[in-house]
Design a protein around this motif. Structure first.
Motif, PDB file in Angstrom:
ATOM      1  N   THR A 100      -8.864 -17.383 -10.422  1.00 32.35           N
ATOM      2  CA  THR A 100      -7.930 -16.338 -10.827  1.00 32.35           C
ATOM      3  C   THR A 100      -8.579 -14.970 -10.650  1.00 32.35           C
ATOM      4  OG1 THR A 100      -6.961 -17.823 -12.460  1.00 32.35           O
ATOM      5  CG2 THR A 100      -6.478 -15.481 -12.698  1.00 32.35           C
ATOM      6  N   PRO A 101      -8.016 -14.113  -9.780  1.00 27.28           N
ATOM      7  CA  PRO A 101      -8.614 -12.792  -9.547  1.00 27.28           C
ATOM      8  C   PRO A 101      -8.492 -11.888 -10.771  1.00 27.28           C
ATOM      9  CG  PRO A 101      -6.670 -13.111  -8.142  1.00 27.28           C
ATOM     10  CD  PRO A 101      -6.838 -14.349  -8.959  1.00 27.28           C
ATOM     11  N   LEU A 102      -9.457 -10.994 -10.924  1.00 24.96           N
ATOM     12  CA  LEU A 102      -9.458 -10.029 -12.014  1.00 24.96           C
ATOM     13  C   LEU A 102      -8.445  -8.914 -11.793  1.00 24.96           C
ATOM     14  CD1 LEU A 102     -13.297  -9.719 -12.523  1.00 24.96           C
ATOM     15  CD2 LEU A 102     -11.674 -10.621 -14.180  1.00 24.96           C
ATOM     16  N   GLY A 103      -8.028  -8.733 -10.575  1.00 25.04           N
ATOM     17  CA  GLY A 103      -7.085  -7.666 -10.221  1.00 25.04           C
ATOM     18  C   GLY A 103      -6.611  -7.887  -8.798  1.00 25.04           C
ATOM     19  N   THR A 104      -6.491  -6.788  -8.064  1.00 27.63           N
ATOM     20  CA  THR A 104      -6.074  -6.866  -6.670  1.00 27.63           C
ATOM     21  C   THR A 104      -7.267  -6.581  -5.764  1.00 27.63           C
ATOM     22  OG1 THR A 104      -5.441  -4.536  -6.650  1.00 27.63           O
ATOM     23  CG2 THR A 104      -3.725  -6.138  -7.200  1.00 27.63           C
ATOM     24  N   LEU A 105      -7.180  -7.043  -4.534  1.00 30.93           N
ATOM     25  CA  LEU A 105      -8.217  -6.771  -3.547  1.00 30.93           C
ATOM     26  C   LEU A 105      -8.327  -5.260  -3.373  1.00 30.93           C
ATOM     27  CD1 LEU A 105      -9.791  -8.958  -1.966  1.00 30.93           C
ATOM     28  CD2 LEU A 105      -8.410  -8.352   0.008  1.00 30.93           C
ATOM     29  N   ALA A 106      -9.534  -4.729  -3.426  1.00 29.36           N
ATOM     30  CA  ALA A 106      -9.725  -3.281  -3.381  1.00 29.36           C
ATOM     31  C   ALA A 106     -10.768  -2.900  -2.341  1.00 29.36           C
ATOM     32  CB  ALA A 106     -10.152  -2.777  -4.756  1.00 29.36           C
ATOM     33  N   ASN A 107     -10.424  -1.917  -1.515  1.00 28.32           N
ATOM     34  CA  ASN A 107     -11.394  -1.374  -0.571  1.00 28.32           C
ATOM     35  C   ASN A 107     -12.222  -0.303  -1.287  1.00 28.32           C
ATOM     36  OD1 ASN A 107      -9.761   0.904  -0.686  1.00 28.32           O
ATOM     37  ND2 ASN A 107      -9.040   0.751   1.421  1.00 28.32           N
ATOM     38  N   LYS A 108     -13.106   0.357  -0.568  1.00 31.73           N
ATOM     39  CA  LYS A 108     -14.020   1.316  -1.188  1.00 31.73           C
ATOM     40  C   LYS A 108     -13.265   2.443  -1.902  1.00 31.73           C
ATOM     41  CE  LYS A 108     -18.103   4.061  -0.266  1.00 31.73           C
ATOM     42  NZ  LYS A 108     -19.127   4.421   0.704  1.00 31.73           N
ATOM     43  N   GLN A 109     -12.224   2.989  -1.263  1.00 31.59           N
ATOM     44  CA  GLN A 109     -11.452   4.072  -1.867  1.00 31.59           C
ATOM     45  C   GLN A 109     -10.787   3.628  -3.175  1.00 31.59           C
ATOM     46  OE1 GLN A 109     -11.124   7.315  -1.149  1.00 31.59           O
ATOM     47  NE2 GLN A 109      -9.668   7.621  -2.800  1.00 31.59           N
ATOM     48  N   LEU A 110     -10.159   2.467  -3.163  1.00 34.89           N
ATOM     49  CA  LEU A 110      -9.487   1.985  -4.369  1.00 34.89           C
ATOM     50  C   LEU A 110     -10.497   1.655  -5.464  1.00 34.89           C
ATOM     51  CD1 LEU A 110      -6.945   1.290  -5.897  1.00 34.89           C
ATOM     52  CD2 LEU A 110      -6.893  -0.922  -4.713  1.00 34.89           C
ATOM     53  N   ARG A 111     -11.632   1.068  -5.092  1.00 33.03           N
ATOM     54  CA  ARG A 111     -12.666   0.791  -6.108  1.00 33.03           C
ATOM     55  C   ARG A 111     -13.133   2.088  -6.760  1.00 33.03           C
ATOM     56  NH1 ARG A 111     -14.486  -2.622  -1.983  1.00 33.03           N
ATOM     57  NH2 ARG A 111     -16.320  -1.324  -1.592  1.00 33.03           N
ATOM     58  N   SER A 112     -13.267   3.145  -5.980  1.00 28.53           N
ATOM     59  CA  SER A 112     -13.669   4.445  -6.510  1.00 28.53           C
ATOM     60  C   SER A 112     -12.622   4.990  -7.487  1.00 28.53           C
ATOM     61  CB  SER A 112     -13.881   5.423  -5.354  1.00 28.53           C
ATOM     62  OG  SER A 112     -14.200   6.705  -5.849  1.00 28.53           O
ATOM     63  N   LEU A 113     -11.344   4.847  -7.138  1.00 29.35           N
ATOM     64  CA  LEU A 113     -10.278   5.295  -8.031  1.00 29.35           C
ATOM     65  C   LEU A 113     -10.240   4.461  -9.316  1.00 29.35           C
ATOM     66  CD1 LEU A 113      -7.521   6.021  -5.395  1.00 29.35           C
ATOM     67  CD2 LEU A 113      -8.533   7.705  -6.953  1.00 29.35           C
ATOM     68  N   HIS A 114     -10.453   3.148  -9.196  1.00 31.91           N
ATOM     69  CA  HIS A 114     -10.527   2.297 -10.392  1.00 31.91           C
ATOM     70  C   HIS A 114     -11.647   2.781 -11.312  1.00 31.91           C
ATOM     71  CE1 HIS A 114      -8.540  -1.509  -8.436  1.00 31.91           C
ATOM     72  NE2 HIS A 114      -7.649  -0.599  -8.777  1.00 31.91           N
ATOM     73  N   MET A 115     -12.807   3.084 -10.743  1.00 35.62           N
ATOM     74  CA  MET A 115     -13.947   3.542 -11.551  1.00 35.62           C
ATOM     75  C   MET A 115     -13.652   4.882 -12.221  1.00 35.62           C
ATOM     76  SD  MET A 115     -17.373   2.306  -9.546  1.00 35.62           S
ATOM     77  CE  MET A 115     -16.892   2.619  -7.865  1.00 35.62           C
ATOM     78  N   THR A 116     -13.013   5.797 -11.475  1.00 36.20           N
ATOM     79  CA  THR A 116     -12.662   7.095 -12.055  1.00 36.20           C
ATOM     80  C   THR A 116     -11.687   6.908 -13.209  1.00 36.20           C
ATOM     81  OG1 THR A 116     -13.023   8.227  -9.957  1.00 36.20           O
ATOM     82  CG2 THR A 116     -11.634   9.364 -11.574  1.00 36.20           C
ATOM     83  N   ALA A 117     -10.666   6.090 -13.005  1.00 37.35           N
ATOM     84  CA  ALA A 117      -9.695   5.832 -14.074  1.00 37.35           C
ATOM     85  C   ALA A 117     -10.389   5.242 -15.298  1.00 37.35           C
ATOM     86  CB  ALA A 117      -8.586   4.903 -13.574  1.00 37.35           C
ATOM     87  N   HIS A 118     -11.276   4.285 -15.081  1.00 38.17           N
ATOM     88  CA  HIS A 118     -11.994   3.685 -16.217  1.00 38.17           C
ATOM     89  C   HIS A 118     -12.900   4.702 -16.910  1.00 38.17           C
ATOM     90  CE1 HIS A 118     -10.999  -0.472 -16.909  1.00 38.17           C
ATOM     91  NE2 HIS A 118     -10.879  -0.653 -15.612  1.00 38.17           N
ATOM     92  N   SER A 119     -13.487   5.624 -16.161  1.00 34.56           N
ATOM     93  CA  SER A 119     -14.382   6.604 -16.776  1.00 34.56           C
ATOM     94  C   SER A 119     -13.629   7.535 -17.722  1.00 34.56           C
ATOM     95  CB  SER A 119     -15.121   7.417 -15.705  1.00 34.56           C
ATOM     96  OG  SER A 119     -14.250   8.345 -15.080  1.00 34.56           O
ATOM     97  N   ILE A 120     -12.334   7.726 -17.480  1.00 34.70           N
ATOM     98  CA  ILE A 120     -11.507   8.553 -18.359  1.00 34.70           C
ATOM     99  C   ILE A 120     -10.880   7.702 -19.462  1.00 34.70           C
ATOM    100  CG2 ILE A 120      -9.499  10.092 -18.455  1.00 34.70           C
ATOM    101  CD1 ILE A 120     -10.094  10.651 -15.422  1.00 34.70           C
TER     102      ILE A 120
END
Length: 123
Positions: free
Chosen positions: A47-67
């Motif tokens: 079971t995946p934790l989310g959706t498949l993410a490329n480098k750009q999307l992973r960066s946006l996920h990290m930014t969202a989590h940091s806020i």
């Protein structure tokens, strides 16, 4: 679970973290090597934790989590974890099962980042 890469429509490989990272973290990974897109799994399962993410999307996920994360953990927390996820549901107008940053695409991440900055007074 068969998975197709949303970036290139190629077949995604299912590998252990040992194969992917060179170290066993007790989980697995779905990966599209040509796109550098991947997502981990819940434990040793498929079971995946989310959706498949490329480098750009992973960066946006990290930014969202940091806020987002300081709202419910750390010394600045204003609410518990469940309250923070209810906030995502409200801000993004989503049902509980869809209100997870790891499931968001780039557009959703950008919108959440903007709404969280506004909520936290960071604009």
């Amino acid at each position: 679970m068969e998975m197709e890469c949303p970036y290139c429509t190629g077949q995604v490989e299912f590998v252990s973290t040992k194969q992917f990272y060179g170290k066993d973290y007790g989980t697995n990974v779905y990966v599209c090597y040509p796109c550098d897109a991947y997502v981990g799994t819940h434990g040793k399962g498929k079971t995946p934790l989310g959706t498949l993410a490329n480098k750009q999307l992973r960066s946006l996920h990290m930014t969202a989590h940091s806020i987002f994360d300081p709202l419910w953990k750390g010394k600045f927390r204003k609410m518990g974890r469940s309250g923070a996820y209810r906030l995502i549901q409200k801000l993004m107008d989503l049902p509980p099962e869809k209100a997870h940053i790891a499931m968001f695409d780039e557009e959703q991440c950008r919108l959440l980042i903007s709404k969280l900055k506004e909520y936290r007074g960071l604009n």
